[in-house]
Enzyme design. Structure first.
Site, PDB file in Angstrom:
ATOM      1  N   GLU A  57       0.937  -1.337  -0.086  1.00  0.00           N
ATOM      2  CA  GLU A  57      -0.022  -0.106  -0.111  1.00  0.00           C
ATOM      3  C   GLU A  57       0.641   1.097  -0.152  1.00  0.00           C
ATOM      4  OE1 GLU A  57      -0.391  -2.419   2.105  1.00  0.00           O
ATOM      5  OE2 GLU A  57      -2.101  -3.399   1.140  1.00  0.00           O
ATOM      6  N   PHE A  82      -6.472  -0.508   4.923  1.00  0.00           N
ATOM      7  CA  PHE A  82      -5.396  -0.404   4.437  1.00  0.00           C
ATOM      8  C   PHE A  82      -4.831   1.046   3.653  1.00  0.00           C
ATOM      9  CE2 PHE A  82      -6.457  -4.878   3.997  1.00  0.00           C
ATOM     10  CZ  PHE A  82      -6.153  -5.293   5.227  1.00  0.00           C
ATOM     11  N   HIS A 108     -14.946  -1.373   1.685  1.00  0.00           N
ATOM     12  CA  HIS A 108     -14.940  -2.191   2.794  1.00  0.00           C
ATOM     13  C   HIS A 108     -14.723  -1.478   4.203  1.00  0.00           C
ATOM     14  CE1 HIS A 108     -14.598  -5.156  -0.552  1.00  0.00           C
ATOM     15  NE2 HIS A 108     -14.742  -6.197   0.369  1.00  0.00           N
ATOM     16  N   ARG A 166     -18.679  -2.601   1.711  1.00  0.00           N
ATOM     17  CA  ARG A 166     -18.554  -3.832   1.171  1.00  0.00           C
ATOM     18  C   ARG A 166     -19.957  -4.263   0.947  1.00  0.00           C
ATOM     19  NH1 ARG A 166     -19.334  -9.496   2.389  1.00  0.00           N
ATOM     20  NH2 ARG A 166     -20.243  -8.698   4.640  1.00  0.00           N
TER      21      ARG A 166
END
Lengths: 315, 278
Positions: A57, A82, A108, A166
């Protein structure tokens, strides 16, 4: 209310395909989650403009910055936890500070990630992004708004964070509803209390407004889909009218939408206020709906909070 | 291989010396900043800005320009000196380094300084950005080359190795990175603090074309850049063996001058050693 559900991720993919078709300067990066974030659709259609950086990332954000300062409009996607936490310093140094034209579209987000549990439930991402100068933060209420938000950030020059969920979420807007970065919309007018929310909590607030109406309470529902820059004008207009406010977000009440609203009201128009959101704790595994109940992200919580702030209004 | 004539080499060496004097003057005026790591790559940045790279100071956003990324952002003084001498902004302004309101920030800032391509300062991020620039150049079918200067201590940041993987995966032969291998970091020698060796093997294992040179030898620097430009399908890393503080006797190899400005006496001695007529 009986809701029709829509997928924000699917609308993200649709928007990217539409933008990619019209604009060759648009490139998309992902960190090995393209099938989940749905950037894979763009990758299939425009393989030469899609770059998978692998599970990295920090490098995702740095590479995105390099493409952006070279004139590209860059979308960088992975899971919210992330996309913000793993590489916050890279976003700060290489994207926000140099004002790189990178759109971080994270999926998400929030507690409704469900079974994956706390390690994957981003409840701090709005806080992390909101703290950065130059960064815009957008939390679309549903699929239709996700589509419009993605198209809007592509037109804006500068870093943006778009937060998507999500799970499928209730449809609270229509394809024709207006959407503008930095502009809140009144989804339901009312006079007794302002319910200010973002993401799928807008639907929860609409449910709350219904049940409050049965009790003779008129609630105004404000869809604050842009958390930063906050639409101070619409917020103040609503709270001046109703005299009290409840904020609701699928995020920690520490430094999310509630804090942004409190920051404005405390300084410009103090009014009784309650914040609905997750408390200062991590999430856990469970079904999305179960988790929403367990962490108080419900219409009942919003309604009782509304009744409390109404009681606290000075007469 | 191009044979560089003696005059070109002498011109570049004189220019490197001039940049070194700027570094001493700038950090003395600011009474802070990082002279050691600036002096160690003065020859490299001179070769890049005054021989190797194509750019137009009067048209900083010229799309076909070559680009320089200073990953170790603390070594900004000699970068600014190069930009000023190259014509991006007035040389007189160099003395405003680190002063309130100056466009010459302690670490490079894209939004303030003409010619600075990306803001740096938090270590380990430049190579990723350089890769992004390399990808963009490939997408646009431009011949632009991207040069990235990495500190050796900085290689302890893991992001470098994520970027190393990406550059070879995407065959970024338009990216050339230098490691300013002065073997010193704030807390001491790199091999004591956190060993980097075998450094050549590491980069080879990541799929890079590796060249080792003496980073103070102008001919070797120019040759390495030329070789890098001729390699297809792979990025090149030039591991330049350097001396931190090079050119000023009491700064050479001295960790103390990583982030410390010279005092009045040191200032005079340093300039004299660098050939300034006082």
């Amino acid at each position: 209310m009986k809701w029709v559900y829509t997928s924000q991720r699917k609308e993200y993919a649709n928007a990217l395909l539409d933008i990619g078709q019209k604009r060759t300067d648009v490139v998309v990066l992902d960190a090995d989650l393209s099938s989940s974030t749905r950037t894979s659709e763009f990758a299939k259609k425009f393989p030469e403009r899609f770059f998978n950086v692998g599970i990295a990332e920090q490098n995702l954000m740095g590479t995105a910055a390099g493409l952006a300062v070279s004139g590209k409009t860059v979308f960088a996607s992975t899971f919210a936890v992330f996309a913000t936490g793993r590489c916050w310093d890279q976003i700060r140094q290489s994207i926000a500070y140099p004002n790189s034209n990178v759109k971080i579209v994270a999926t998400h987000a929030g507690i409704t990630v469900g079974g994956d549990g706390a390690s994957h439930q981003a409840l701090e991402d709005i806080a992390l992004m909101r703290a950065l100068p130059n960064m815009y933060v957008i939390v679309p209420a549903d699929g239709a708004e996700a589509y419009k938000a993605v198209k809007a950030v592509a037109e804006h020059v500068g870093p943006c964070y778009v937060r998507l969920g999500r799970s499928d979420v209730p449809m609270v807007t229509t394809v024709d509803s207006p959407f503008e970065i930095g502009r809140a919309t009144i989804i339901r007018e009312g006079t007794d209390v302002s319910l200010v929310s973002c993401g799928q909590m807008v639907a929860v607030c609409l449910d709350a407004a219904e049940s409050l109406q049965v009790k003779g309470i008129s609630a105004e529902v404000v869809n604050m889909s842009t958390v930063k820059p906050l639409d101070v004008e619409t917020l103040l207009r609503s709270v001046r009218k109703t005299g009290c406010v409840v904020t609701a977000e699928e995020h920690s009440i520490r430094s999310g939408l509630g804090s942004a609203v409190a920051c404005v009201l405390a300084q410009q128009y103090p009014a009784p206020m309650k914040m609905v959101g997750t408390p200062d704790c991590f999430g856990e595994s469970g079904e999305s709906a179960e988790l929403m109940c367990r962490y108080g992200l419900t219409a009942e919580e919003v309604s009782s909070s509304a009744e409390e702030v109404i009681r606290r209004k000075r007469t | 291989m191009t044979l560089y004539d003696e005059r070109t080499i002498q011109m570049l060496e004189a220019k490197a010396n001039l940049l070194r004097r700027h570094v001493i003057k700038m950090t003395y005026a600011a009474q802070s900043g990082h002279p050691g790591g600036s002096l160690s790559y003065a020859d490299i940045i001179t070769a890049l800005f005054f021989k190797v790279m194509r750019f137009r100071p009067q048209e900083p956003l010229w799309e076909d320009r070559d680009k320089f990324v200073l990953s170790k952002g603390h070594a900004a003084p000699v970068y600014y000196a190069a930009l000023a001498e190259a014509g991006y902004f007035p040389v007189e302004d160099l003395l405003s380094l680190r002063k309130l309101g100056s466009y010459l920030q302690g670490h490079p800032c894209r939004m303030k300084t003409p010619g600075v391509e990306i803001s740096t300062g938090s270590l380990g991020q430049g190579l990723s950005v350089a890769n992004g620039m390399g990808l963009a150049a490939k997408l646009d079918r431009r011949s632009s080359r991207i040069y990235c200067l990495l500190g050796d201590g900085e290689l302890q940041e893991g992001q470098n190795w994520e970027a190393a993987m990406l550059a070879s995966h995407y065959k970024l032969d338009n990216v050339t990175a230098f490691v300013d291998r002065n073997k010193m970091q704030i807390d001491g020698p790199t091999e004591q603090v956190m060993s980097l060796e075998p450094l050549v093997d590491k980069w080879k294992a990541f799929g890079w074309n590796v060249i080792e040179i003496n980073g103070h030898d102008m001919r070797q620097i120019l040759d390495a850049c030329e070789k890098a430009a001729g390699v297809m399908g792979r990025p090149t890393i030039i591991i330049a063996h350097t001396i931190k503080g090079k050119g000023v006797s009491f700064m050479e190899g001295a960790v103390a001058f990583h982030g410390k400005a010279p005092n009045a006496d040191e200032y005079r001695i340093a300039l004299r050693e660098l050939g300034e007529k006082i």
